[in-house]
Design an enzyme around this catalytic site. Structure first.
Site, PDB file in Angstrom:
ATOM      1  N   PRO A  10       0.787  -1.228   0.000  1.00 52.95           N
ATOM      2  CA  PRO A  10       0.000   0.000   0.000  1.00 52.95           C
ATOM      3  C   PRO A  10       0.823   1.285   0.000  1.00 52.95           C
ATOM      4  CG  PRO A  10      -0.153  -1.145   2.116  1.00 52.95           C
ATOM      5  CD  PRO A  10       0.509  -2.082   1.149  1.00 52.95           C
ATOM      6  N   ASN A  11       0.354   2.202  -0.798  1.00 46.47           N
ATOM      7  CA  ASN A  11       0.885   3.572  -0.923  1.00 46.47           C
ATOM      8  C   ASN A  11       2.190   3.667  -1.702  1.00 46.47           C
ATOM      9  OD1 ASN A  11      -1.225   4.881   0.609  1.00 46.47           O
ATOM     10  ND2 ASN A  11      -0.373   3.835   2.386  1.00 46.47           N
ATOM     11  N   ARG A  18       5.683  12.088  -3.074  1.00 45.74           N
ATOM     12  CA  ARG A  18       5.508  12.709  -1.747  1.00 45.74           C
ATOM     13  C   ARG A  18       6.610  12.221  -0.808  1.00 45.74           C
ATOM     14  NH1 ARG A  18      -0.590  11.499  -1.962  1.00 45.74           N
ATOM     15  NH2 ARG A  18      -0.903  12.306  -4.045  1.00 45.74           N
ATOM     16  N   TYR A  23      11.503   8.784   1.421  1.00 38.80           N
ATOM     17  CA  TYR A  23      11.466   7.687   0.448  1.00 38.80           C
ATOM     18  C   TYR A  23      12.201   7.980  -0.858  1.00 38.80           C
ATOM     19  CZ  TYR A  23       7.954   5.905   3.663  1.00 38.80           C
ATOM     20  OH  TYR A  23       7.305   5.450   4.783  1.00 38.80           O
ATOM     21  N   ASN A  74       8.069  -5.686  -0.597  1.00 44.59           N
ATOM     22  CA  ASN A  74       7.938  -4.488   0.216  1.00 44.59           C
ATOM     23  C   ASN A  74       6.455  -4.369   0.532  1.00 44.59           C
ATOM     24  OD1 ASN A  74       7.793  -2.059   1.488  1.00 44.59           O
ATOM     25  ND2 ASN A  74       9.060  -0.952  -0.003  1.00 44.59           N
ATOM     26  N   ALA A  77       3.119  -0.779   5.054  1.00 41.61           N
ATOM     27  CA  ALA A  77       2.664  -0.831   6.450  1.00 41.61           C
ATOM     28  C   ALA A  77       2.074  -2.197   6.820  1.00 41.61           C
ATOM     29  CB  ALA A  77       1.654   0.276   6.702  1.00 41.61           C
ATOM     30  N   ASP A  87       1.074 -15.690   6.557  1.00 34.16           N
ATOM     31  CA  ASP A  87       0.554 -17.035   6.248  1.00 34.16           C
ATOM     32  C   ASP A  87       0.615 -17.327   4.749  1.00 34.16           C
ATOM     33  OD1 ASP A  87       0.067 -17.567   8.891  1.00 34.16           O
ATOM     34  OD2 ASP A  87      -2.082 -17.177   8.800  1.00 34.16           O
ATOM     35  N   GLU A  98      12.214  -9.725   2.735  1.00 34.58           N
ATOM     36  CA  GLU A  98      11.479  -8.518   3.146  1.00 34.58           C
ATOM     37  C   GLU A  98      12.324  -7.304   2.789  1.00 34.58           C
ATOM     38  OE1 GLU A  98      10.242  -8.355   7.296  1.00 34.58           O
ATOM     39  OE2 GLU A  98      10.386  -6.174   7.251  1.00 34.58           O
ATOM     40  N   HIS A 100      12.560  -2.896   2.497  1.00 35.67           N
ATOM     41  CA  HIS A 100      12.047  -1.554   2.767  1.00 35.67           C
ATOM     42  C   HIS A 100      13.013  -0.523   2.218  1.00 35.67           C
ATOM     43  CE1 HIS A 100       9.004  -3.177   5.344  1.00 35.67           C
ATOM     44  NE2 HIS A 100       9.931  -3.927   5.910  1.00 35.67           N
ATOM     45  N   LEU A 101      12.461   0.553   1.717  1.00 29.72           N
ATOM     46  CA  LEU A 101      13.285   1.675   1.249  1.00 29.72           C
ATOM     47  C   LEU A 101      13.982   2.337   2.427  1.00 29.72           C
ATOM     48  CD1 LEU A 101      10.372   2.922  -0.886  1.00 29.72           C
ATOM     49  CD2 LEU A 101      12.606   2.460  -1.915  1.00 29.72           C
ATOM     50  N   SER A 102      13.222   2.592   3.471  1.00 30.57           N
ATOM     51  CA  SER A 102      13.763   3.295   4.642  1.00 30.57           C
ATOM     52  C   SER A 102      14.299   2.286   5.649  1.00 30.57           C
ATOM     53  CB  SER A 102      12.646   4.132   5.290  1.00 30.57           C
ATOM     54  OG  SER A 102      11.601   3.283   5.746  1.00 30.57           O
ATOM     55  N   ARG A 107      13.272   4.292  12.725  1.00 25.21           N
ATOM     56  CA  ARG A 107      12.045   5.090  12.699  1.00 25.21           C
ATOM     57  C   ARG A 107      11.167   4.768  13.923  1.00 25.21           C
ATOM     58  NH1 ARG A 107       9.411   4.818   6.951  1.00 25.21           N
ATOM     59  NH2 ARG A 107       8.310   6.645   7.783  1.00 25.21           N
ATOM     60  N   ARG A 111       7.205   0.540  13.666  1.00 25.29           N
ATOM     61  CA  ARG A 111       7.776  -0.021  12.423  1.00 25.29           C
ATOM     62  C   ARG A 111       8.855  -1.055  12.713  1.00 25.29           C
ATOM     63  NH1 ARG A 111       5.602   3.464   8.474  1.00 25.29           N
ATOM     64  NH2 ARG A 111       5.365   5.546   9.310  1.00 25.29           N
TER      65      ARG A 111
HETATM   66  O1  CA2 Z   1      10.427   1.994   3.890  1.00 24.92           O
HETATM   67  C1  CA2 Z   1       9.596   1.293   3.306  1.00 24.92           C
HETATM   68  O2  CA2 Z   1       9.782   0.817   2.190  1.00 24.92           O
HETATM   69  C2  CA2 Z   1       8.233   1.047   3.972  1.00 24.92           C
HETATM   70  O3  CA2 Z   1       7.796  -0.262   3.626  1.00 24.92           O
HETATM   71  C3  CA2 Z   1       7.295   2.083   3.400  1.00 24.92           C
HETATM   72  C4  CA2 Z   1       5.905   2.055   4.043  1.00 24.92           C
HETATM   73  C5  CA2 Z   1       6.020   2.099   5.562  1.00 24.92           C
HETATM   74  O4  CA2 Z   1       4.726   1.977   6.146  1.00 24.92           O
HETATM   75  C6  CA2 Z   1       6.917   1.016   6.084  1.00 24.92           C
HETATM   76  O5  CA2 Z   1       7.002   1.132   7.499  1.00 24.92           O
HETATM   77  C7  CA2 Z   1       8.305   1.138   5.491  1.00 24.92           C
HETATM   78  C8  CA2 Z   1       5.084   3.247   3.574  1.00 24.92           C
HETATM   79  C9  CA2 Z   1       4.909   3.302   2.110  1.00 24.92           C
HETATM   80  C10 CA2 Z   1       4.361   4.644   1.781  1.00 24.92           C
HETATM   81  O6  CA2 Z   1       4.962   5.029   0.585  1.00 24.92           O
HETATM   82  C11 CA2 Z   1       4.917   6.333   0.266  1.00 24.92           C
HETATM   83  C12 CA2 Z   1       5.781   6.727  -0.699  1.00 24.92           C
HETATM   84  C13 CA2 Z   1       5.813   8.032  -1.080  1.00 24.92           C
HETATM   85  C14 CA2 Z   1       4.959   8.945  -0.500  1.00 24.92           C
HETATM   86  C15 CA2 Z   1       4.084   8.539   0.462  1.00 24.92           C
HETATM   87  C16 CA2 Z   1       4.033   7.221   0.841  1.00 24.92           C
END
Ligand code: CA2
Length: 147
Positions: A10-11, A18, A23, A74, A77, A87, A98, A100-102, A107, A111
């Site tokens: 998601p997202n 953004r 990110y 990835n 959330a 599962d 697994e 993640h970008l960040s 954080r 998380r």
């Molecule tokens: O760091 C990551 O890749 C995360 O999976 C990104 C998720 C966050 O909930 C995880 O804790 C870590 C959030 C993705 C939201 O992506 C956005 C990207 C650009 C602008 C807004 C949201």
């Protein structure tokens, strides 16, 4: 040729548009291009998907069963909340990384928990978009040493 599913939750469709301070400025389309180019270089077939829906992510994971060799996920959330995704990975019997970008550990506390890590070969986080190609290399190396 091994095949990987690179699956985004998601997202992540908003990537590059953004919160660039968290990110980065690379879009998900850019990431897909990087993964496809890297797949050609290392001899890996790439399927690349994104969904904002938990059920669709589960269906995509089920769809790898007996067809693909590795899952790079990835889960956004859902990483921190979803027993159902955990599962699905177990039931698909596919090695998963697994991603993640960040650096989620630098954080917020919420998380730091991951349901995915329990069923993953390993976790890559904190390297931005480059983490995707690092994960591809890591998965290939995992498959080669497992042979
Ligand atoms: O760091 C990551 O890749 C995360 O999976 C990104 C998720 C966050 O909930 C995880 O804790 C870590 C959030 C993705 C939201 O992506 C956005 C990207 C650009 C602008 C807004 C949201």
């Amino acid at each position: 040729m091994p095949g990987f599913l690179i699956l985004n939750g998601p997202n992540l469709n908003l990537l590059g548009t953004r919160q660039p301070e968290v990110y980065g400025r690379t879009t998900l389309a850019d990431v897909e291009g990087m993964c496809r180019a890297h797949g050609e270089k290392i001899g890996v077939g790439v399927e690349f998907e994104q969904s904002n829906h938990e059920g669709a992510l589960i269906d995509a994971i089920h769809g790898t069963r007996g067809r693909l060799d590795g899952l790079i996920l990835n889960a956004g959330a859902y990483t921190h909340t979803s027993l159902a995704l955990m599962d699905a990975i177990s039931s698909a019997e596919i090695p998963a990384i697994e991603l993640h970008l960040s650096n989620v550990h630098a954080r917020e506390e919420f998380r730091h928990k991951s349901y995915i890590a329990r069923v993953a070969v390993g976790v890559i986080c904190g390297f931005g978009a480059r983490g995707y190609t690092l994960a591809m290399d890591a998965m290939l190396s995992h498959l080669e040493t497992r042979k």
